[in-house]
Design a protein around this motif. Structure first.
Motif, PDB file in Angstrom:
ATOM      1  N   SER A 129       0.713  -1.152  -0.034  1.00 36.01           N
ATOM      2  CA  SER A 129       0.150   0.025   0.009  1.00 36.01           C
ATOM      3  C   SER A 129       0.922   1.284  -0.172  1.00 36.01           C
ATOM      4  N   GLY A 132      -0.317   2.753  -3.369  1.00 38.15           N
ATOM      5  CA  GLY A 132      -1.499   3.298  -2.796  1.00 38.15           C
ATOM      6  C   GLY A 132      -2.815   2.563  -2.667  1.00 38.15           C
ATOM      7  N   ILE A 186      -1.202   9.024  -1.395  1.00 41.58           N
ATOM      8  CA  ILE A 186      -0.183   8.168  -1.234  1.00 41.58           C
ATOM      9  C   ILE A 186       0.915   8.753  -0.393  1.00 41.58           C
ATOM     10  N   ARG A 227      -0.239   8.859   3.117  1.00 43.81           N
ATOM     11  CA  ARG A 227       0.022   7.490   3.632  1.00 43.81           C
ATOM     12  C   ARG A 227       1.360   7.396   4.115  1.00 43.81           C
TER      13      ARG A 227
END
Length: 145
Positions: free
Chosen positions: A23, A27, A65, A68
């Motif tokens: 991830s 993303g 992304i 994150r």
């Protein structure tokens, strides 16, 4: 078996980052092979989307992304601080002795001032001045006046 091991590694949440490596790179979460055979709720929801809507959602996930990754970086730093605190709480810090390894470090009777788990002991002189270095309990002999 290596591809399966890599898939499991990349699709599992790591404690240090709080996210999966997959991830953080792409993303989105990885689609597991079992989800292709037996569709999960995520796969069913994506299958009902129009192609344009699916592309829009994928693009929005790619825009998030960086956020994150920053969150994973902050999580990693907090994790390192927790690990350092836990390590420092268990380790007894000893300063190196400048007198050399062949010199007598202790001479005369001492009083046990403090004991630690693992067998370390802090000694003090008879006049109650504390020695800086801890001693292994195995190296101590009882003193008989």
């Amino acid at each position: 078996m290596l591809p399966y091991a890599l898939l499991a590694y990349r699709a599992s949440i790591h404690t240090s980052t709080g996210a999966t490596p997959y991830s953080l790179v792409y993303g989105t979460e990885a689609v597991l092979p079992i989800e292709v055979e037996i569709p999960s709720m995520r796969i069913l929801a994506e299958a009902k989307l129009e192609e344009a809507e699916w592309a829009k959602q994928s693009y929005e996930q790619l825009n998030l992304i960086d956020e994150r990754r920053l969150k994973a970086l902050c999580h990693g730093q907090c994790y390192q601080q927790r690990m350092a605190r836990a390590f420092n709480a268990k380790v007894l810090h000893v300063t190196p002795d400048s007198r050399g390894k062949f010199s007598y470090k202790y001479d005369g009777p001492f009083v046990v001032k403090e004991t630690f788990s693992g067998g370390a002991i802090i000694l003090s002189n008879m006049d109650r001045t504390e020695n800086a270095l801890p001693v292994n309990a195995d190296a101590i002999k009882k003193y008989y006046p």
